[in-house]
Design an enzyme around this catalytic site. Structure first.
Site, mmCIF file in Angstrom:
data_model
loop_
_atom_site.group_PDB
_atom_site.id
_atom_site.type_symbol
_atom_site.label_atom_id
_atom_site.label_comp_id
_atom_site.label_asym_id
_atom_site.label_seq_id
_atom_site.Cartn_x
_atom_site.Cartn_y
_atom_site.Cartn_z
ATOM 1 N N ASP A 1 0.850 -1.200 0.000
ATOM 2 C CA ASP A 1 0.000 0.000 0.000
ATOM 3 C C ASP A 1 0.882 1.245 0.000
ATOM 4 O O ASP A 1 2.063 1.201 -0.377
ATOM 5 C CB ASP A 1 -0.984 -0.066 1.187
ATOM 6 C CG ASP A 1 -2.291 0.671 0.916
ATOM 7 O OD1 ASP A 1 -2.298 1.910 1.007
ATOM 8 O OD2 ASP A 1 -3.310 0.018 0.597
ATOM 9 N N LYS B 1 -4.034 -0.851 -6.662
ATOM 10 C CA LYS B 1 -5.119 -0.182 -5.918
ATOM 11 C C LYS B 1 -5.042 1.291 -6.285
ATOM 12 O O LYS B 1 -4.046 1.954 -5.987
ATOM 13 C CB LYS B 1 -4.910 -0.400 -4.421
ATOM 14 C CG LYS B 1 -5.922 0.292 -3.511
ATOM 15 C CD LYS B 1 -5.673 -0.145 -2.075
ATOM 16 C CE LYS B 1 -6.439 0.662 -1.050
ATOM 17 N NZ LYS B 1 -6.008 0.332 0.322
ATOM 18 N N TRP B 2 -6.064 1.781 -6.950
ATOM 19 C CA TRP B 2 -6.074 3.157 -7.503
ATOM 20 C C TRP B 2 -6.879 4.046 -6.563
ATOM 21 O O TRP B 2 -8.102 4.003 -6.561
ATOM 22 C CB TRP B 2 -6.686 3.128 -8.903
ATOM 23 C CG TRP B 2 -6.644 4.418 -9.654
ATOM 24 C CD1 TRP B 2 -7.257 5.590 -9.339
ATOM 25 C CD2 TRP B 2 -5.965 4.658 -10.897
ATOM 26 N NE1 TRP B 2 -7.005 6.547 -10.288
ATOM 27 C CE2 TRP B 2 -6.216 5.999 -11.265
ATOM 28 C CE3 TRP B 2 -5.169 3.879 -11.741
ATOM 29 C CZ2 TRP B 2 -5.701 6.565 -12.438
ATOM 30 C CZ3 TRP B 2 -4.669 4.447 -12.914
ATOM 31 C CH2 TRP B 2 -4.932 5.773 -13.248
ATOM 32 N N ASP B 3 -6.172 4.843 -5.787
ATOM 33 C CA ASP B 3 -6.821 5.612 -4.714
ATOM 34 C C ASP B 3 -7.079 7.058 -5.143
ATOM 35 O O ASP B 3 -6.508 7.552 -6.121
ATOM 36 C CB ASP B 3 -5.911 5.559 -3.471
ATOM 37 C CG ASP B 3 -6.709 5.621 -2.173
ATOM 38 O OD1 ASP B 3 -7.862 6.078 -2.190
ATOM 39 O OD2 ASP B 3 -6.160 5.207 -1.130
ATOM 40 N N CYS C 1 -10.525 2.901 -5.197
ATOM 41 C CA CYS C 1 -10.540 3.280 -3.781
ATOM 42 C C CYS C 1 -10.624 4.793 -3.749
ATOM 43 O O CYS C 1 -10.113 5.466 -4.640
ATOM 44 C CB CYS C 1 -9.248 2.797 -3.116
ATOM 45 S SG CYS C 1 -9.137 3.199 -1.357
ATOM 46 N N ASP D 1 -12.957 2.570 4.373
ATOM 47 C CA ASP D 1 -11.785 2.495 5.248
ATOM 48 C C ASP D 1 -12.155 1.886 6.595
ATOM 49 O O ASP D 1 -11.291 1.542 7.391
ATOM 50 C CB ASP D 1 -11.201 3.898 5.473
ATOM 51 C CG ASP D 1 -10.215 4.267 4.374
ATOM 52 O OD1 ASP D 1 -9.846 3.380 3.580
ATOM 53 O OD2 ASP D 1 -9.824 5.447 4.307
HETATM 54 C C1 GLA Z 1 -6.779 5.712 1.832
HETATM 55 C C2 GLA Z 1 -7.276 4.297 1.549
HETATM 56 C C3 GLA Z 1 -6.598 3.329 2.487
HETATM 57 C C4 GLA Z 1 -5.097 3.432 2.329
HETATM 58 C C5 GLA Z 1 -4.634 4.860 2.534
HETATM 59 C C6 GLA Z 1 -3.175 5.029 2.190
HETATM 60 O O1 GLA Z 1 -7.222 6.151 3.051
HETATM 61 O O2 GLA Z 1 -8.650 4.235 1.650
HETATM 62 O O3 GLA Z 1 -7.031 2.026 2.264
HETATM 63 O O4 GLA Z 1 -4.740 2.959 1.053
HETATM 64 O O5 GLA Z 1 -5.378 5.781 1.730
HETATM 65 O O6 GLA Z 1 -2.731 6.327 2.356
#
Ligand code: GLA
Length: 730
Positions: free
Chosen positions: A368, A478-480, A526, A548
């Site tokens: 992550d 995981k594309w946040d 995400c 989250d």
């Molecule tokens: C967001 C995402 C989390 C994690 C953090 C990392 O809050 O929802 O799952 O990946 O960023 O900074």
């Protein structure tokens, strides 16, 4: 065929297996909505009433009959300027700034297959299997040279009708679109409730059900993202509708930016439900020859309660919105490093975590946040997608290789749309962030949003991502996206009213480029957890981190609410450590496992190295269990057996489409003194059949199970949890 035109009556009818939708071009050329409901044949225009209640209501000049008013009549595409004073889908201004248009029917066309929307996500058909068709209806305002093409896509077997609208300026002067919504459903009669899916960060998409009374009830987002606060799904239903009875209509927006969903009851107690782009931060000039597409809305109708709405939407999203090889494939069981180590990791530590995960039977390690640039906390580094080699002990590909060697796949986290002021990218290109000249920008988690409406910004991000992905070894991303857009200003926009919409087109372009270059890559969406959980993102990312909040108690509610509009295959669901980082609650690992396994795309995010032997054994058995139920969670029909907010037992169920297998999941959420036994009543089993419970071999009558239910937890203890698999035996 699903689409038909009755020329003498000027009726356009859309039929799905179990529903009918009808509209009529009236004698003045207005396109009136007649009906969306149970399957019906024939001309339904008798539903229109023209009694003299339109006194004081606007009547178009060429209409001789003053009892005629669009303020009363149900419409397909209401626009400002016609006399309909309810909420319109379209508001335009001409070159002088004058509001209003007058759209009349010009022509229509019926085409095979479902339309697509280049550059935007949209449901698609699977060829002959789907028997899909498209209806295109063109409305025009001759004075302005304005044309609106209404698109209707029909997926008859899914009972789904989609809509989109293309607004074109065919005139000689600029027209500015001030509001461009997609879909509207007018009801001439009925007493309804409205259900919206509301929440906040770490508490997303819990249903709110309210009676529709006179006035408008709206939810939406001005955040440049669909948002943690309100989801772009709205359901209108009979006041007495339940999971299994009553009429329901739903709209889902296939778009990930700002939106507005509204339900209104007017002076004549008629209802209107509508959905589309947010118009507060939108004003879109169209020069001659230009167009804008109002993104797709998926609609479905149920005559048998909310459950059927969900089944229709689940099938449609799973198969006709999600794409790529992961659409139908078992998803890897993940160990994610976030709640396991946050920023505090090294390559060696991740390899240790991977070894442990391999021992426990997991499939993939996800590294992550924290692997790139100067990103050792959340104040800096976003924008610099070069690995921190010192921390990782080599390149990302080196680490991927080490993780592969212990038997696990490998994934990474990215947040490409963002930049920290403390980053090389920002120092080199401060103008690439969305900020207003002369004003200090509003920060969110110390970060700014990059201007994805600009091709050079997207190119840079694409190149940076390719530099990492091209090295190989990365199976998952995981594309946040962790903040809202506040400063709506692009250095290159011809008009700032276009920025938020063009941003989304830019995001979709970038996602599509990544998808096409790496077709095997599994991308999980995400956005501060579930802030961009919408059908638009699901076109690019077949699963999305649901929230989250990984507290199993809260997750029951979040997953319950999410399930109304979205299939479990779309929901990332992980077991995390206790006490939970957000709620401080401690819940046994068994129940945490049941909630996550029965929640969707399964995984863990906790430090596996800290677990005792008993916990490790339990995790191994959870992983084994998940492999035997995964297909039901991913593809089965989903049944909400209780509402976890109120019930003492949260219970839900999956049944395979052919009825041969079922999985009943339950968690005791509340225990009162000498409490009652909890019974769970499954649904969707084959009537008259018998089912064998896999764990004890005992055979049950489906009818008795669906009548009196099955006693579980007697007496109840808090957070006892159950997963019962059934197989049909005759
Ligand atoms: C967001 C995402 C989390 C994690 C953090 C990392 O809050 O929802 O799952 O990946 O960023 O900074």
């Amino acid at each position: 065929m699903p689409l038909s035109y009755d020329a003498p009556a000027r009726l356009l009818t859309i039929s799905t297996d179990n529903s009918t939708y009808q509209m009529k071009v009236d004698e003045y050329g207005y396109l009136l909505h007649l009906y969306y409901g149970a399957r019906a044949e024939g001309d339904l225009s008798y539903l229109l009433t023209y009694c003299d209640r339109s006194g004081m209501c606007g009547c178009p000049h060429d209409v001789a009959d003053r009892t005629y008013s669009l303020d009363v009549l149900p419409q397909e595409f209401p626009f400002q300027g016609s006399g309909d004073m309810r909420s319109p889908l379209l508001i335009v201004r001409d070159a002088e700034g004058t509001f209003g248009c007058d759209l009349r029917y010009k022509c229509h066309e019926i085409r095979p297959g479902k339309y697509g929307l280049p550059g935007l996500p949209a449901a698609y058909d699977e060829g002959a299997d789907d028997d899909a068709q498209t209806l295109s209806v063109t409305l025009t305002d001759e004075r302005l040279g304005l044309e609106v093409e209404l698109l209707y896509g029909v997926l008859p077997k899914l009972d789904v009708i989609t809509r989109a609208a293309i607004v074109r300026n065919n005139g000689e002067a600029r027209v500015t679109v001030e509001k461009a919504q997609t879909a509207c459903l007018d009801f001439v009669t009925g007493d309804f409730d409205v259900i919206t899916f509301d929440g906040r960060h770490a508490m997303e998409r819990r249903p709110t059900r309210r009676q529709l009374k006179n006035g408008a009830l709206s939810v939406g987002s001005r955040r440049g993202m669909s948002s943690n606060q309100y989801n772009p799904v709205m359901i209108l239903c009979d006041r007495e509708a339940t999971e299994t009875a009553g009429r329901c209509w739903s709209m889902s927006f296939v778009y990930s930016g700002g939106f507005l969903a509204e339900a209104e009851r007017d002076q004549y107690e008629q209802a209107r439900m509508q959905m589309g782009l947010d118009s507060d931060l939108f004003s879109y000039p169209l020069e001659p020859g230009e167009k804008i597409v109002a993104p797709e809305v998926i609609m479905t109708y149920s005559d048998a309660g909310l459950e059927k709405i969900s089944h229709n939407l689940h099938r449609c999203i799973r198969r006709n919105v999600c794409r790529g090889p992961w659409r139908d494939a078992p998803r890897p069981i993940l160990i994610n490093s976030w709640e396991a180590c946050y920023f505090d990791f090294t390559g060696d530590k991740l390899v240790e975590l991977a070894k442990k995960a391999a021992e426990l039977g997991l499939d993939m390690l996800v590294m992550d946040d924290g692997w790139f640039g100067a990103r050792n906390d959340d104040h800096r580094g976003l924008g610099d997608w070069q690995p921190n080699m010192a921390k990782l002990g080599g390149t990302v590909a080196d680490l991927a290789r080490r993780v592969n060697e212990v038997g696990l796949g490998f994934g990474i986290w990215v947040e490409p749309e963002m930049v920290n002021e403390d980053s090389d990218l920002f120092r080199a290109h401060p103008d690439w962030a969305l900020t207003v000249p002369g004003r200090e920008p509003v920060l969110g988690r110390d970060q700014l949003v990059l201007d994805l409406s600009r091709p050079e910004v997207r190119d840079n991000l694409f190149e940076q991502l390719c530099a990492v992905l091209d090295q190989g070894g990365i199976d998952y991303v995981k594309w946040d996206y962790n903040r809202s857009i506040v400063d709506v200003y692009s250095r290159t926009a011809s008009d700032q009213g276009k920025v938020l919409y063009d941003y989304m087109l830019g995001l979709y372009d970038l996602l599509e480029r990544v998808r096409s270059r790496y077709p095997e890559l599994l991308i999980e969406g995400c956005s501060a957890g579930g802030g961009r959980f919408d059908a638009g993102m699901l076109y690019y990312t077949p699963q999305i981190w649901t929230s989250d909040n990984t507290d199993a108690r809260n997750r029951l509610e979040i997953q319950y609410g999410t399930s109304f509009g979205y299939p479990c295959s779309a929901m990332g669901a992980h077991v995390s450590a206790c006490p939970n980082e957000i709620t401080g609650r401690t819940i046994p690992l068994g129940a945490r496992g049941t909630v996550a396994m029965g929640g969707g795309a399964f995984g863990y995010e906790l430090d596996l190295m800290e677990l005792n032997d008993r916990a490790c054994e339990l995790i191994k058995s959870q992983v084994n269990t998940y492999r035997t139920i995964e297909h039901l969670v991913r593809e089965g029909l989903f049944y909400r057996l209780t509402d976890p907010k109120d019930a003492t037992l949260a219970a839900w169920e999956f049944v395979s489409e052919d009825g041969a297998e079922a999985l009943v999941c339950a968690v005791v959420t509340r225990v009162d003194g000498y409490g009652l036994a909890n019974y769970v009543v499954p649904r969707g089993l084959t009537p008259g059949a018998s089912y064998r419970m896999v764990s004890n071999g005992r055979v049950y009558s489906a009818d008795a199970l669906m009548d009196m239910g099955l006693p579980v937890s007697v007496p109840a203890t808090p957070y006892e949890s159950f997963m019962y698999r059934f197989e049909r035996v005759g």
